[in-house]
Design a protein around this motif. Structure first.
Motif, mmCIF file in Angstrom:
data_model
loop_
_atom_site.group_PDB
_atom_site.id
_atom_site.type_symbol
_atom_site.label_atom_id
_atom_site.label_comp_id
_atom_site.label_asym_id
_atom_site.label_seq_id
_atom_site.Cartn_x
_atom_site.Cartn_y
_atom_site.Cartn_z
ATOM 1 N N ALA A 17 1.164 -1.528 0.534
ATOM 2 C CA ALA A 17 -0.458 0.138 0.188
ATOM 3 C C ALA A 17 0.695 1.469 0.190
ATOM 4 C CB ALA A 17 -0.663 -0.176 1.319
ATOM 5 N N ALA A 18 1.990 0.913 0.988
ATOM 6 C CA ALA A 18 2.946 2.608 0.984
ATOM 7 C C ALA A 18 3.760 2.774 -0.613
ATOM 8 C CB ALA A 18 4.036 2.457 1.796
ATOM 9 N N ALA A 19 3.786 1.263 -1.077
ATOM 10 C CA ALA A 19 4.212 1.136 -1.956
ATOM 11 C C ALA A 19 4.263 2.292 -3.314
ATOM 12 C CB ALA A 19 5.970 0.348 -2.715
ATOM 13 N N SER A 20 2.570 1.777 -3.578
ATOM 14 C CA SER A 20 1.594 2.602 -4.090
ATOM 15 C C SER A 20 1.386 3.729 -4.273
ATOM 16 C CB SER A 20 1.092 1.302 -4.550
ATOM 17 O OG SER A 20 0.711 0.327 -5.128
ATOM 18 N N ALA A 21 1.235 4.104 -2.791
ATOM 19 C CA ALA A 21 0.761 5.798 -2.259
ATOM 20 C C ALA A 21 1.933 6.424 -3.184
ATOM 21 C CB ALA A 21 0.589 5.268 -1.363
ATOM 22 N N ASP A 73 7.206 -10.245 -0.548
ATOM 23 C CA ASP A 73 6.993 -11.618 -2.017
ATOM 24 C C ASP A 73 6.402 -10.930 -3.490
ATOM 25 O OD1 ASP A 73 4.794 -13.628 -3.495
ATOM 26 O OD2 ASP A 73 5.932 -14.705 -2.729
ATOM 27 N N PRO A 74 7.097 -10.994 -4.271
ATOM 28 C CA PRO A 74 7.241 -10.828 -5.737
ATOM 29 C C PRO A 74 6.016 -10.385 -6.388
ATOM 30 C CG PRO A 74 8.272 -12.804 -5.936
ATOM 31 C CD PRO A 74 8.283 -12.074 -4.243
ATOM 32 N N HIS A 75 4.828 -11.793 -5.840
ATOM 33 C CA HIS A 75 3.648 -12.027 -6.937
ATOM 34 C C HIS A 75 2.744 -10.921 -5.677
ATOM 35 C CE1 HIS A 75 4.724 -16.358 -7.355
ATOM 36 N NE2 HIS A 75 3.984 -15.796 -8.285
ATOM 37 N N GLU A 76 3.227 -10.311 -4.597
ATOM 38 C CA GLU A 76 2.487 -9.143 -4.020
ATOM 39 C C GLU A 76 2.148 -7.954 -4.365
ATOM 40 O OE1 GLU A 76 2.434 -8.677 0.437
ATOM 41 O OE2 GLU A 76 2.734 -11.323 0.318
ATOM 42 N N ILE A 77 3.651 -7.657 -4.816
ATOM 43 C CA ILE A 77 4.620 -6.228 -5.839
ATOM 44 C C ILE A 77 3.268 -6.972 -7.246
ATOM 45 C CG2 ILE A 77 6.350 -5.345 -7.038
ATOM 46 C CD1 ILE A 77 7.985 -6.864 -4.730
ATOM 47 N N VAL A 78 3.439 -7.636 -8.437
ATOM 48 C CA VAL A 78 2.752 -7.810 -9.143
ATOM 49 C C VAL A 78 0.871 -7.517 -8.668
ATOM 50 C CG1 VAL A 78 1.617 -9.218 -10.603
ATOM 51 C CG2 VAL A 78 4.554 -9.006 -10.345
ATOM 52 N N ASN A 79 0.566 -8.453 -8.355
ATOM 53 C CA ASN A 79 -0.882 -8.044 -7.802
ATOM 54 C C ASN A 79 -0.783 -6.743 -6.889
ATOM 55 O OD1 ASN A 79 -1.353 -10.937 -9.050
ATOM 56 N ND2 ASN A 79 -1.046 -11.249 -6.762
ATOM 57 N N ASP A 80 -0.604 -6.100 -5.930
ATOM 58 C CA ASP A 80 -0.971 -4.885 -5.295
ATOM 59 C C ASP A 80 -0.411 -4.117 -5.354
ATOM 60 O OD1 ASP A 80 -2.125 -6.923 -3.881
ATOM 61 O OD2 ASP A 80 -0.745 -6.597 -1.947
ATOM 62 N N VAL A 81 0.990 -3.968 -6.255
ATOM 63 C CA VAL A 81 1.744 -2.437 -7.017
ATOM 64 C C VAL A 81 1.592 -2.047 -8.248
ATOM 65 C CG1 VAL A 81 3.736 -0.962 -7.181
ATOM 66 C CG2 VAL A 81 3.057 -2.421 -4.703
#
Length: 120
Positions: A17-21, A73-81
């Motif tokens: 969430a912080a990375a996206s923001a 986890d890289p899958h979270e980076i793909v899915n959430d960011v």
């Protein structure tokens, strides 16, 4: 190109969430930069910097051992960011050498998302 690291920082930065923001905040100011340039602000004035979306790549550790904190986890980076910020053109990692200890998981997940050859 600017590559801010989203790890080895304070804990609130080390989430998807912080990375996206952060990415959104840093890239929504680009029209100000294009029209005003990067001159020094008047004394006491806030200094605002924004980046063209194609010039800002967020950095993530490629493995739990690659940084003292902030592994996602890289899958979270793909899915959430990445999936929620379609203007992102890539990511940076520290370090791809650490990724070799994890069977190239980070590189393979990112390559697949960006449509690049993978399975190193």
């Amino acid at each position: 190109m600017v590559f801010p690291q989203m790890y080895n920082s304070w804990s609130t930065v080390e989430t998807t969430a912080a990375a996206s923001a952060y990415w959104k905040a840093m890239t929504t100011k680009q029209s100000f930069l294009l029209s005003q340039g990067l001159g020094a602000p008047p004394p006491g004035a806030p200094y605002t910097v924004g980046f063209n979306q194609s010039r800002l790549l967020l950095g993530f550790p490629s493995d739990k051992s690659a940084a003292s904190s902030g592994y996602i986890d890289p899958h979270e980076i793909v899915n959430d960011v990445l999936s929620s910020n379609k203007g992102m053109v890539g990511v940076m990692t520290w370090s791809i050498g650490w990724d070799s200890t994890n069977e190239w998981n980070f590189g393979n997940v990112m390559a697949k998302y960006f449509g690049l050859p993978h399975s190193l």
